[in-house]
Motif scaffolding. Structure first.
Motif, mmCIF file in Angstrom:
data_model
loop_
_atom_site.group_PDB
_atom_site.id
_atom_site.type_symbol
_atom_site.label_atom_id
_atom_site.label_comp_id
_atom_site.label_asym_id
_atom_site.label_seq_id
_atom_site.Cartn_x
_atom_site.Cartn_y
_atom_site.Cartn_z
ATOM 1 N N ARG A 92 0.874 -1.139 -0.008
ATOM 2 C CA ARG A 92 -0.100 -0.058 0.001
ATOM 3 C C ARG A 92 1.102 1.150 0.105
ATOM 4 N N CYS A 120 2.904 0.702 3.415
ATOM 5 C CA CYS A 120 2.844 -0.416 4.294
ATOM 6 C C CYS A 120 2.794 -1.768 3.590
ATOM 7 N N ILE A 156 0.300 -5.005 3.281
ATOM 8 C CA ILE A 156 -0.913 -5.431 3.739
ATOM 9 C C ILE A 156 -0.838 -6.925 3.587
ATOM 10 N N GLU A 171 -6.198 -4.642 10.432
ATOM 11 C CA GLU A 171 -6.806 -4.002 9.565
ATOM 12 C C GLU A 171 -8.469 -4.160 9.434
ATOM 13 N N SER A 224 -1.717 -5.080 8.566
ATOM 14 C CA SER A 224 -0.689 -4.125 7.973
ATOM 15 C C SER A 224 0.479 -3.996 8.739
ATOM 16 N N TRP A 282 6.459 -1.424 5.438
ATOM 17 C CA TRP A 282 7.054 -1.766 4.483
ATOM 18 C C TRP A 282 8.540 -1.695 4.787
#
Length: 160
Positions: A14, A19, A21, A65, A87, A90
């Motif tokens: 995302r 992030c 997911i 989430e 999430s 990253w």
């Protein structure tokens, strides 16, 4: 969608908040390890506790989430089945050509947190002070970031 498949979830990047997911495959929530190396299907409760321990032990920044529903790929499961959606930040690899640390680097990292190798487990580690166990600590489940070794998908559980 991140192009690489995993055994327990789909991964998406995302970009709006940078992030990862992760969505478990419908009707599945990973595996539960046992002392003798056997594994069984994990419950949603085990999966969520595992994520909580990832945050407590490794500061992973995982967040629930929500839950989605989809068609399971498991034979015999009818109707829409739940998936857990989480999430986490990253993690950018320090070297995109070598994104994962070596086994020696993982060992140094785990020992720095008080873990010792756990015999009879699949790439397992244990920490005596709080009975936390980590399995599936293979190189693919870590990223070598500019800040050091970061676990991204190990199985963490506690066992008295």
């Amino acid at each position: 969608r991140y192009p690489y498949a995993t055994a327990e979830h789909e991964v998406f990047h995302r970009t709006v908040d940078d992030c990862a997911i992760k969505r478990t495959y419908p009707g599945t929530f990973g595996v539960t390890p046992h002392n003798k190396g056997h594994q069984t299907a994990a419950t949603p409760q085990f999966y969520l506790r595992r994520l909580q321990l990832m945050n407590e032990v490794f500061g992973a920044g995982l967040r629930l989430e929500g839950v989605s529903f989809g068609q399971s790929l498991l034979i015999g499961q009818k109707g829409k089945q739940p998936s857990i959606v989480v999430s986490q930040p990253w993690i950018q690899a320090a070297d995109p050509d070598r994104p994962h640390p070596s086994e020696a680097e993982i060992e140094m990292f785990m020992r720095s947190l008080g873990f010792e190798p756990m015999g009879g487990a699949y790439f397992g580690w244990c920490r005596a002070k709080d009975a936390v166990r980590v399995v599936d600590a293979i190189v693919d489940n870590f990223i070598q970031s500019a800040d050091g070794v970061v676990p991204i998908d190990v199985v963490v559980f506690s066992q008295p």
